[in-house]
Design an enzyme around this catalytic site. Structure first.
Site, PDB file in Angstrom:
ATOM      1  N   ASN A 137     -10.855   7.331   2.862  1.00  0.00           N
ATOM      2  CA  ASN A 137     -11.397   8.355   3.761  1.00  0.00           C
ATOM      3  C   ASN A 137     -12.754   8.883   3.301  1.00  0.00           C
ATOM      4  OD1 ASN A 137      -9.093   8.723   5.714  1.00  0.00           O
ATOM      5  ND2 ASN A 137      -8.024   9.086   3.792  1.00  0.00           N
ATOM      6  N   HIS A 142      -7.165   9.823  -2.414  1.00  0.00           N
ATOM      7  CA  HIS A 142      -6.657   9.724  -1.038  1.00  0.00           C
ATOM      8  C   HIS A 142      -7.639  10.327  -0.015  1.00  0.00           C
ATOM      9  CE1 HIS A 142      -2.560   9.306   1.171  1.00  0.00           C
ATOM     10  NE2 HIS A 142      -3.547   9.086   1.996  1.00  0.00           N
ATOM     11  N   ASP A 153       0.841  -1.187   0.000  1.00  0.00           N
ATOM     12  CA  ASP A 153       0.000   0.000   0.000  1.00  0.00           C
ATOM     13  C   ASP A 153       0.883   1.247   0.000  1.00  0.00           C
ATOM     14  OD1 ASP A 153      -2.826   1.151   0.399  1.00  0.00           O
ATOM     15  OD2 ASP A 153      -1.550   2.238   1.804  1.00  0.00           O
ATOM     16  N   SER A 165      -4.291   1.815   9.736  1.00  0.00           N
ATOM     17  CA  SER A 165      -4.061   1.889  11.186  1.00  0.00           C
ATOM     18  C   SER A 165      -4.814   0.777  11.919  1.00  0.00           C
ATOM     19  CB  SER A 165      -4.469   3.247  11.738  1.00  0.00           C
ATOM     20  OG  SER A 165      -3.792   4.265  11.061  1.00  0.00           O
ATOM     21  N   LYS A 221      -2.097   6.242  -4.367  1.00  0.00           N
ATOM     22  CA  LYS A 221      -3.219   7.161  -4.122  1.00  0.00           C
ATOM     23  C   LYS A 221      -2.979   8.536  -4.749  1.00  0.00           C
ATOM     24  CE  LYS A 221      -3.798   4.804   0.265  1.00  0.00           C
ATOM     25  NZ  LYS A 221      -2.391   4.493   0.632  1.00  0.00           N
TER      26      LYS A 221
HETATM   27  P1  A2P Z   1       7.249  -0.185  13.465  1.00  0.00           P
HETATM   28  O1  A2P Z   1       7.318   0.222  12.019  1.00  0.00           O
HETATM   29  O2  A2P Z   1       8.335   0.419  14.300  1.00  0.00           O
HETATM   30  O3  A2P Z   1       7.111  -1.688  13.640  1.00  0.00           O
HETATM   31  P2  A2P Z   1       0.118   1.944  10.835  1.00  0.00           P
HETATM   32  O4  A2P Z   1      -0.921   2.354  11.843  1.00  0.00           O
HETATM   33  O5  A2P Z   1       0.452   3.029   9.872  1.00  0.00           O
HETATM   34  O6  A2P Z   1      -0.216   0.645  10.188  1.00  0.00           O
HETATM   35  O7  A2P Z   1       1.477   1.700  11.659  1.00  0.00           O
HETATM   36  C1  A2P Z   1       1.582   0.633  12.559  1.00  0.00           C
HETATM   37  C2  A2P Z   1       2.398   1.053  13.766  1.00  0.00           C
HETATM   38  O8  A2P Z   1       2.472  -0.019  14.679  1.00  0.00           O
HETATM   39  C3  A2P Z   1       3.817   1.437  13.442  1.00  0.00           C
HETATM   40  O9  A2P Z   1       4.202   2.455  14.343  1.00  0.00           O
HETATM   41  C4  A2P Z   1       4.602   0.162  13.676  1.00  0.00           C
HETATM   42  O10 A2P Z   1       5.917   0.472  14.102  1.00  0.00           O
HETATM   43  C5  A2P Z   1       3.814  -0.520  14.771  1.00  0.00           C
HETATM   44  N1  A2P Z   1       3.698  -1.971  14.593  1.00  0.00           N
HETATM   45  C6  A2P Z   1       3.567  -2.652  13.428  1.00  0.00           C
HETATM   46  N2  A2P Z   1       3.432  -3.976  13.657  1.00  0.00           N
HETATM   47  C7  A2P Z   1       3.462  -4.125  15.002  1.00  0.00           C
HETATM   48  C8  A2P Z   1       3.359  -5.248  15.855  1.00  0.00           C
HETATM   49  N3  A2P Z   1       3.218  -6.471  15.358  1.00  0.00           N
HETATM   50  N4  A2P Z   1       3.428  -5.038  17.193  1.00  0.00           N
HETATM   51  C9  A2P Z   1       3.571  -3.795  17.703  1.00  0.00           C
HETATM   52  N5  A2P Z   1       3.663  -2.708  16.937  1.00  0.00           N
HETATM   53  C10 A2P Z   1       3.616  -2.845  15.600  1.00  0.00           C
END
Ligand code: A2P
Length: 313
Positions: A155, A99, A32, A203, A66
């Site tokens: 969105n 987007h 993505d 997210s 996007k």
């Molecule tokens: P990181 O890249 O340091 O792993 P989004 O909401 O844009 O999908 O981002 C996900 C957020 O959660 C990022 O900050 C990422 O940080 C973190 N993250 C991704 N996978 C995990 C996981 N399995 N456990 C905890 N945090 C995670």
């Protein structure tokens, strides 16, 4: 469309290539991306390297990008997709999304890319009167030309979609929205599912990604540390992130968690060998508190405008 994809928003330059390459090696096939993330060239370099190494072929991949808000005029849609295609090193996208349903003043690529929220000259958000109907006609144009195999939106609320569905000759394939246990958006989800519009959850882990941006709304504890999610994770011998993703999958969404850590990439992809019970699903869905982290009005506040911009006024 592979159900779990790799999100690349906030994946920093200098790290994103490594993360995408690791993800492709681990079996991710859905990426993505977006002009606005400012890292499509690096994502493209990873795709190229993976293809050259025989890790993937183009047809195995599902790549989304996007259209940024400054390219909403009909004649700018193709300019924008061509730039994303060039940066990603591809000759078509699997999915191209509007987007935001927000039209902003055009900023030529040569002047500033990605163009971001604030106009480079006025340092303010500059809106223009381009209706979504015009932008959608441009999206249909790039789809008919084969530059995007599918087109959709991001969105968008149900009301905006209802209007779009009245005139769209090519229906939106996807609506990508913020979805996690603190923001379940039940009526929008039901609407999209009834209309056959695939939902992609951005997210999907809740606040984690907003803490670093100072946008976690004081909910720094977040979904991953929520005691209900943690208890369910313990019962299944899984991590809280896997529980959130499994909950999303069982609700019928696709999801695009971002990570630049190999162990987390691995964890996030492996959510297909366990099942949450109906009771678990209800417990998680009841955590809903209508908590939207990604609100464009708040971005504006964060960008130094004194009182934020009344974007929804
Ligand atoms: P990181 O890249 O340091 O792993 P989004 O909401 O844009 O999908 O981002 C996900 C957020 O959660 C990022 O900050 C990422 O940080 C973190 N993250 C991704 N996978 C995990 C996981 N399995 N456990 C905890 N945090 C995670």
């Amino acid at each position: 469309m592979p159900v779990i994809g790799l999100g690349t928003w906030k994946a920093p330059k200098g790290e994103v290539k490594k993360a995408v390459l690791a993800a492709l090696k681990q079996g991710y096939r859905h990426l993505d991306c977006a002009c606005d993330y400012g890292n499509e060239e690096e994502v493209g370099a990873a795709i190229k390297e993976a293809m050259e190494a025989g890790v993937v072929t183009r047809k195995d991949l599902f790549v989304t990008s996007k259209l940024w808000n400054t390219f909403h005029a009909r004649e700018h849609v193709e300019v924008a997709i061509q730039k994303s295609l060039k940066d990603l090193g591809l000759d078509y996208l699997d999915l191209y999304l509007i987007h935001f349903p927000i039209s902003m003043k055009y900023v030529p690529i040569e002047e500033l890319y990605p163009p971001e929220w604030l106009n480079p000259t006025s340092k303010k958000i500059e809106f223009v009167d381009v209706p979504v109907s015009e932008t959608w006609a441009g999206m249909e144009g790039v789809c008919r030309k084969g530059l995007a195999r599918n087109i959709g939106v991001s969105n968008f609320c149900a009301q905006t979609l209802m209007d779009l569905l009245k005139y769209a000759e090519i229906k939106p394939a996807v609506n990508q929205i913020e979805l996690h246990p603190y923001l379940t958006q039940d009526s929008l989800v039901a609407f999209c599912q009834e209309k056959g519009i695939v939902l992609t959850a951005f997210s999907p882990l809740g606040a984690s990604s907003y803490i670093e941006l100072g946008m976690d709304r004081g909910e720094g504890v977040g979904v991953l540390n929520n005691p209900v999610v943690q208890a369910i994770a313990r019962e299944h011998s899984r991590t809280p992130a896997q529980v959130c993703l499994r909950w999303a999958v069982q609700r019928g969404y696709t999801a695009i968690p971002k990570s630049t850590h190999e162990s987390r990439l691995q964890e996030n992809l492996h959510v297909f060998d366990f099942t949450l019970s109906a009771e678990d699903m209800v417990k998680i869905s009841r955590l809903n508190r209508h908590l939207r982290y990604n609100d464009p009005g708040e971005f504006c506040k964060g960008m130094g405008l004194p009182n934020g911009y009344p974007i929804y006024a």
